[in-house]
Design an enzyme around this catalytic site. Structure first.
Site, short mmCIF file in Angstrom:
data_model
loop_
_atom_site.label_atom_id
_atom_site.label_comp_id
_atom_site.label_asym_id
_atom_site.label_seq_id
_atom_site.Cartn_x
_atom_site.Cartn_y
_atom_site.Cartn_z
N ASP A 20 31.32 34.83 45.28
CA ASP A 20 30.95 33.85 44.25
C ASP A 20 31.26 32.44 44.81
OD1 ASP A 20 30.68 32.36 41.93
OD2 ASP A 20 31.86 33.69 40.68
N GLY A 31 36.96 45.90 43.42
CA GLY A 31 35.50 45.88 43.25
C GLY A 31 34.69 46.63 44.29
N PHE A 79 27.10 36.09 35.51
CA PHE A 79 28.10 37.14 35.58
C PHE A 79 27.44 38.52 35.56
CE2 PHE A 79 31.65 39.77 34.09
CZ PHE A 79 32.60 39.36 35.01
N VAL A 80 27.87 39.38 36.48
CA VAL A 80 27.29 40.73 36.58
C VAL A 80 28.37 41.81 36.47
CG1 VAL A 80 25.22 40.10 37.89
CG2 VAL A 80 27.34 40.57 39.12
N ASP A 89 32.40 43.38 47.19
CA ASP A 89 31.37 43.66 46.19
C ASP A 89 30.50 42.44 45.97
OD1 ASP A 89 33.51 42.23 45.10
OD2 ASP A 89 33.66 43.43 43.29
N ASP A 105 33.60 44.62 37.57
CA ASP A 105 34.19 44.80 36.23
C ASP A 105 34.05 43.57 35.35
OD1 ASP A 105 36.15 43.28 37.83
OD2 ASP A 105 37.40 43.46 36.05
P1 IMP Z 1 35.15 34.29 44.81
O1 IMP Z 1 36.53 34.30 45.37
O2 IMP Z 1 34.93 33.16 43.83
O3 IMP Z 1 34.07 34.33 45.88
O4 IMP Z 1 34.99 35.59 43.92
C1 IMP Z 1 35.03 36.82 44.50
C2 IMP Z 1 35.59 37.89 43.57
O5 IMP Z 1 35.45 37.56 42.19
C3 IMP Z 1 34.76 39.13 43.77
O6 IMP Z 1 35.31 39.94 44.78
C4 IMP Z 1 34.81 39.79 42.41
O7 IMP Z 1 35.96 40.62 42.33
C5 IMP Z 1 34.94 38.64 41.44
N1 IMP Z 1 33.61 38.26 40.88
C6 IMP Z 1 32.84 37.20 41.20
N2 IMP Z 1 31.71 37.15 40.49
C7 IMP Z 1 31.75 38.24 39.68
C8 IMP Z 1 30.83 38.76 38.69
O8 IMP Z 1 29.73 38.22 38.41
N3 IMP Z 1 31.22 39.91 38.08
C9 IMP Z 1 32.40 40.55 38.36
N4 IMP Z 1 33.27 40.10 39.27
C10 IMP Z 1 32.96 38.95 39.93
MG MG Z 2 36.20 41.69 44.65
#
Ligand code: IMP
Ligand code: MG
Length: 189
Positions: A115, A56, A164-165, A112, A171
């Site tokens: 979340d 990302g 979601f973006v 990127d 992606d």
């Molecule tokens: P986390 O581990 O839950 O913080 O998620 C982080 C990873 O999930 C990011 O580096 C992204 O690759 C993916 N991700 C989280 N939210 C989104 C979204 O809204 N769109 C696309 N990818 C996302």
């Molecule tokens: Mg990522």
């Protein structure tokens, strides 16, 4: 410029789901200039290593380091968590290791989007074993209401709602990374 890459587009259709513009190319680029200036100030006594989390972050990394005016190095490693869907699998796997030695270095993790914070938590564990002299995190996007782990994001491009973006490296089932703007799944989907 070809009409094909003219943006923002009014909407992006993915099956029955509709994505609408959230951040334009200009908004993203202006904020990245500010982040680059701030990082250049904060690291002026150092040669930091920017470490991108693939896939990302590749576009954000490219634009960000062009706005950094001090000497720096760049490397990438690869994690997987989303497994081609819109929801995190809740597990993180290391798919490609880092090549450079970060022992004694100032490292800046480039994401990127953050979340739940699970990926950053995992990354913190991974890198603290490698004894960097300091470790900070820069993320283009943060969904503050989605955070489930206690992580500190030192530099944030934009705080966004927990939706979601896609686009600008982000992606949906591996597609739409090539969009220049960022689009959000609309309420009507
Ligand atoms: P986390 O581990 O839950 O913080 O998620 C982080 C990873 O999930 C990011 O580096 C992204 O690759 C993916 N991700 C989280 N939210 C989104 C979204 O809204 N769109 C696309 N990818 C996302
Ligand atoms: Mg990522």
């Amino acid at each position: 410029m070809s009409d094909l890459i003219k943006e923002p587009r009014e909407k992006i259709l993915v099956g029955s789901e509709v994505f609408v513009p959230l951040l334009t190319e200009d908004q993203i680029q202006l904020r990245i200039v500010e982040l680059g200036e701030q990082l250049s100030k904060d690291y002026k006594e150092s040669v930091p290593v920017f470490i991108g989390v693939l896939n990302g972050s590749f576009i954000f990394m490219a634009d960000l380091i062009k706005c950094v005016s001090i000497d720096c190095e760049v490397d990438f490693f690869k994690l997987s968590s989303y497994e081609d869907e819109k929801l995190s699998s809740g597990k993180v796997r290391l798919l490609k290791e880092l090549n450079c030695d970060v022992n004694g270095r100032d490292i800046i993790i480039v994401e990127d989007i953050v979340d739940s914070g699970l990926s950053i938590k995992y990354i913190e564990g991974l890198f603290s074993e490698k004894n960097p002299s300091s470790m900070k995190v820069v993320s283009l996007l943060l969904k503050p209401d989605s955070l489930k782990y206690n992580v500190k994001i030192d530099y944030i491009g934009f705080n966004i709602l927990s939706k979601f973006v896609i686009g600008y490296g982000l992606d949906y089932a591996q597609k739409y990374r090539n969009l220049r703007s960022i689009y959000v799944l609309s309420e009507e989907s």
